[in-house]
Design a protein around this motif. Structure first.
Motif, PDB file in Angstrom:
ATOM      1  N   ARG A   1      98.379 112.620  65.067  1.00 24.40           N
ATOM      2  CA  ARG A   1      97.568 113.826  65.257  1.00 24.40           C
ATOM      3  C   ARG A   1      96.731 114.134  64.012  1.00 24.40           C
ATOM      4  O   ARG A   1      97.067 113.682  62.902  1.00 24.40           O
ATOM      5  N   PHE A   2      95.687 114.932  64.219  1.00 24.50           N
ATOM      6  CA  PHE A   2      94.771 115.271  63.127  1.00 24.50           C
ATOM      7  C   PHE A   2      95.522 115.732  61.879  1.00 24.50           C
ATOM      8  O   PHE A   2      95.274 115.245  60.771  1.00 24.50           O
ATOM      9  N   GLY A   3      96.456 116.647  62.057  1.00 20.56           N
ATOM     10  CA  GLY A   3      97.148 117.231  60.910  1.00 20.56           C
ATOM     11  C   GLY A   3      98.169 116.307  60.264  1.00 20.56           C
ATOM     12  O   GLY A   3      98.798 116.686  59.267  1.00 20.56           O
ATOM     13  N   ASN A   4      98.349 115.108  60.823  1.00 19.79           N
ATOM     14  CA  ASN A   4      99.376 114.209  60.286  1.00 19.79           C
ATOM     15  C   ASN A   4      98.777 112.970  59.629  1.00 19.79           C
ATOM     16  O   ASN A   4      99.514 112.107  59.163  1.00 19.79           O
ATOM     17  N   GLN A   5      97.446 112.873  59.604  1.00 21.23           N
ATOM     18  CA  GLN A   5      96.845 111.601  59.169  1.00 21.23           C
ATOM     19  C   GLN A   5      97.098 111.314  57.691  1.00 21.23           C
ATOM     20  O   GLN A   5      97.313 110.161  57.305  1.00 21.23           O
TER      21      GLN A   5
ATOM     22  N   HIS B   1      91.952 128.507  58.789  1.00 17.27           N
ATOM     23  CA  HIS B   1      92.509 127.579  59.778  1.00 17.27           C
ATOM     24  C   HIS B   1      93.293 128.324  60.859  1.00 17.27           C
ATOM     25  O   HIS B   1      93.235 127.970  62.043  1.00 17.27           O
TER      26      HIS B   1
ATOM     27  N   ASP C   1      92.383 121.980  66.163  1.00 18.92           N
ATOM     28  CA  ASP C   1      93.803 121.969  66.498  1.00 18.92           C
ATOM     29  C   ASP C   1      94.469 120.849  65.709  1.00 18.92           C
ATOM     30  O   ASP C   1      94.319 119.677  66.037  1.00 18.92           O
ATOM     31  N   PRO C   2      95.214 121.213  64.655  1.00 17.21           N
ATOM     32  CA  PRO C   2      95.840 120.172  63.823  1.00 17.21           C
ATOM     33  C   PRO C   2      96.794 119.286  64.614  1.00 17.21           C
ATOM     34  O   PRO C   2      97.101 118.168  64.194  1.00 17.21           O
ATOM     35  N   GLY C   3      97.265 119.749  65.776  1.00 21.98           N
ATOM     36  CA  GLY C   3      98.214 118.972  66.568  1.00 21.98           C
ATOM     37  C   GLY C   3      97.551 117.999  67.525  1.00 21.98           C
ATOM     38  O   GLY C   3      98.227 117.257  68.229  1.00 21.98           O
TER      39      GLY C   3
ATOM     40  N   GLN D   1      89.254 113.928  57.477  1.00 20.58           N
ATOM     41  CA  GLN D   1      89.589 115.341  57.718  1.00 20.58           C
ATOM     42  C   GLN D   1      88.337 116.209  57.601  1.00 20.58           C
ATOM     43  O   GLN D   1      88.210 117.215  58.278  1.00 20.58           O
TER      44      GLN D   1
ATOM     45  N   THR E   1      96.120 115.779  47.923  1.00 18.97           N
ATOM     46  CA  THR E   1      96.190 117.228  48.118  1.00 18.97           C
ATOM     47  C   THR E   1      95.039 117.916  47.389  1.00 18.97           C
ATOM     48  O   THR E   1      94.380 118.817  47.922  1.00 18.97           O
TER      49      THR E   1
ATOM     50  N   GLN F   1      87.924 121.083  51.495  1.00 18.73           N
ATOM     51  CA  GLN F   1      87.925 122.302  52.316  1.00 18.73           C
ATOM     52  C   GLN F   1      87.015 123.366  51.723  1.00 18.73           C
ATOM     53  O   GLN F   1      86.315 124.080  52.441  1.00 18.73           O
TER      54      GLN F   1
END
Ligand code: AMP
Ligand code: MG
Length: 535
Positions: free
Chosen positions: A325-329, A394, A309-311, A276, A366, A373
């Protein structure tokens, strides 16, 4: 007349093999290559299928050095042809025992049964002069009993992509399998690249990849599906003793099984957080593509975020649901770990402590994501306001097409120069700089205030940010340029690019091209923005 000294005959490299996996695991009694369901075994002995004209296109000096192999100056053609023969599988070295391993996996959320090394084969485990154990594995060296209906081969485009990205990831500081060599075979391979019913012949290639072990979650899942507790104990004992020697290898003890699972979970958490950080999207996070050591493995339709784009997924095969997708890894990593836990229940039947490890994973990952970040902003997490700052960032980055890599590099300069026009070059549509100007000014105001309360001076913060925000990532459109050139016989773009990718955090002279955002011609081009599993 002066006589030229005779050219010495090319000598084969010497490597010391100690093939622990082969010696320890249950072996398939059959040695033919016919596709089949294998029972009661973790691997089959195989032979590479010879190729007609192996030619070395890429050679990683760093990996070669770690194996005590020659660094290979580009002009040593005789050595190159010897190495090409070895690392295409045409010539085996003493001590090599080629084998294909048997694993299963959950693909796109469903149990797929036996998969296995359908086009990968291990040559053996090298023990280096410094005592490291490194397994060599060819990808594309011909069929194995696990090839199902496929050909066991790989094409140049996918092999070059794996060769480049494995090394780039290593230099980005991310755990990964490595790549020693890239060899073209001289033979053609037919692929339907976009699965649109238009198969075409492409040049074949073979990568030699290198890792302590290529054991995957799917090896354990396969044995669980077999109900083969004895083999799972053997695999687990060997994996722990060989690759996680600080843990107990007493696999009859449920606590040791759990400690192993906790170790895999911790490594997987660390891995996806690193992905990420640099915007890496694996593309096919099936459980057969997750390494038990927490390495990035199986480079297929991967990509690096260009517009944030997290999607986004680079894998057109997954475009519908975008499971990977990026946001689901991070969520998928958790899901895959749950599959591994279920497999390990065969040895430690109480599910409750596995649930605790999975919950700990969720909490730890998390926290690590949050810290990462903030590190990208040159900050250490202080309170909930920092979370809001990141969430709002974001939203801002996603509001117009903003290059993820260039924006963070630009931010470090904005802070040093107190001028946010440098961010202009990170927008894909130049006019968008004006669209987001007000929101950017507002966010930067909050960010500046937060930085001011931190006591770190601008230059130091910039240095810290540039050490976690790379400038050069292996963008797909650059891969396509290197592939097109290599296919036409020009290796210079590949060589130049791989050199730049060795120091991805440092601005390099004459390397602007390799930091550029995707040009418009690449927006909808196959290989640049559309990739499939066909490789
Ligand atoms: P992947 O989607 O690359 O992770 O591959 C999933 C499974 O398909 C693995 O068992 C691979 O070994 C197998 N596979 C993929 N491509 C080929 C091929 N060209 N020949 C044989 N097996 C393949
Ligand atoms: Mg795979």
């Amino acid at each position: 007349m002066p006589t030229q000294p005779p050219t010495p005959p090319p000598t084969l490299p010497t490597l010391r093999f100690d093939n622990g996996f082969a010696a320890t695991m249950p072996r398939d009694p059959r040695t033919d290559l016919a596709p089949r369901q294998v029972k009661g075994a973790l691997y089959s002995l195989v032979q590479p299928t010879p190729v007609s004209q192996p030619t070395l296109l890429g050679w990683s000096k760093d990996v070669a050095a770690s194996l005590d192999l020659p660094s290979l100056a580009d002009d040593v053609i005789s050595a190159a042809s010897t190495l090409a023969a070895v690392f295409s599988g045409n010539q085996l070295l003493p001590g090599m025992v080629p084998l294909a391993t048997r694993y299963g996996g959950h693909q796109f959320g469903n149990w797929a049964g036996q998969l296995g090394d359908g086009r990968a084969m291990s040559l053996g485990e090298v023990v280096t002069s410094s005592g490291n154990r490194l397994e060599l594995q060819l990808k594309g060296a011909g069929p194995t009993p696990y090839s199902r209906r496929a050909d066991g081969r790989a094409v140049l485009r996918s092999s070059l992509r794996e060769f480049v990205c494995s090394e780039a990831m290593h230099h980005l500081g991310i755990p990964t399998t490595r790549a020693l060599s890239l060899v073209t075979t001289g033979d053609e391979v037919v692929r339907d690249m976009l699965y649109d019913g238009r198969p075409a012949a492409e040049p074949g290639a073979i990568v030699c990849r290198v890792a302590p072990t290529f054991v995957r979650f799917g090896h354990f899942e396969m044995l669980a599906a077999d109900g083969d507790a004895a083999s799972m104990r053997t695999l687990l004992r060997w994996t722990i003793a060989t690759h996680m020697p600080t843990l107990s290898a007493d696999v009859n003890d449920a606590a040791a099984v759990l400690a192993f699972f906790a170790e895999v979970a911790a490594r997987t958490a660390a891995l996806v957080v690193q992905w990420q950080r640099v915007g890496f999207v694996h593309g096919v996070m099936n459980t057969d593509n997750l390494s038990i050591l927490g390495l990035t493995i199986d480079y297929g339709p991967y990509g690096f975020l260009e517009p944030f784009d997290p999607g986004w997924t680079p894998n057109t095969t997954d475009a519908g649901r975008a499971r990977f997708r990026f946001g689901n890894q991070v969520g998928i990593a958790h899901w895959n770990l749950a599959c591994l836990a279920e497999a390990l229940l065969l040895l430690a039947p109480d599910p409750a402590p596995f649930g605790v490890v999975l919950d700990t994973f969720a909490v730890d990952v998390t926290r690590q994501l949050r810290d990462m970040q903030l590190a990208k902003l040159g900050l250490s997490w202080r309170d909930d306001d920092d979370d809001v700052l990141v969430v709002d960032l974001h939203t801002l980055l996603a509001s117009v097409e903003t290059d993820f890599t260039l924006w963070y590099r630009g931010l470090a300069d904005v802070m040093a120069a107190d001028d946010h026009t440098v961010l202009r070059s990170s927008y894909y549509r130049p006019a968008d700089a004006d669209v987001v100007a007000a929101d950017t000014t507002s966010w930067l105001g909050r960010y500046r205030a937060r930085c001011a309360s931190d006591g770190v001076n601008g230059d130091e913060r910039r240095r810290q940010m540039n050490a976690v925000n790379p400038l050069y990532v292996p963008r797909n459109w650059l891969a396509q340029e290197a592939i097109d050139a290599a296919t036409a016989g020009d290796l210079e773009p590949l060589r130049r690019w791989t050199t730049v990718l060795r120091t991805p955090y440092t601005v390099q002279a004459d390397a602007e091209h390799f930091a550029d955002k995707r040009p418009e011609w690449a927006r909808h081009k196959a290989g640049c923005s559309m990739l499939s599993c066909s490789s």
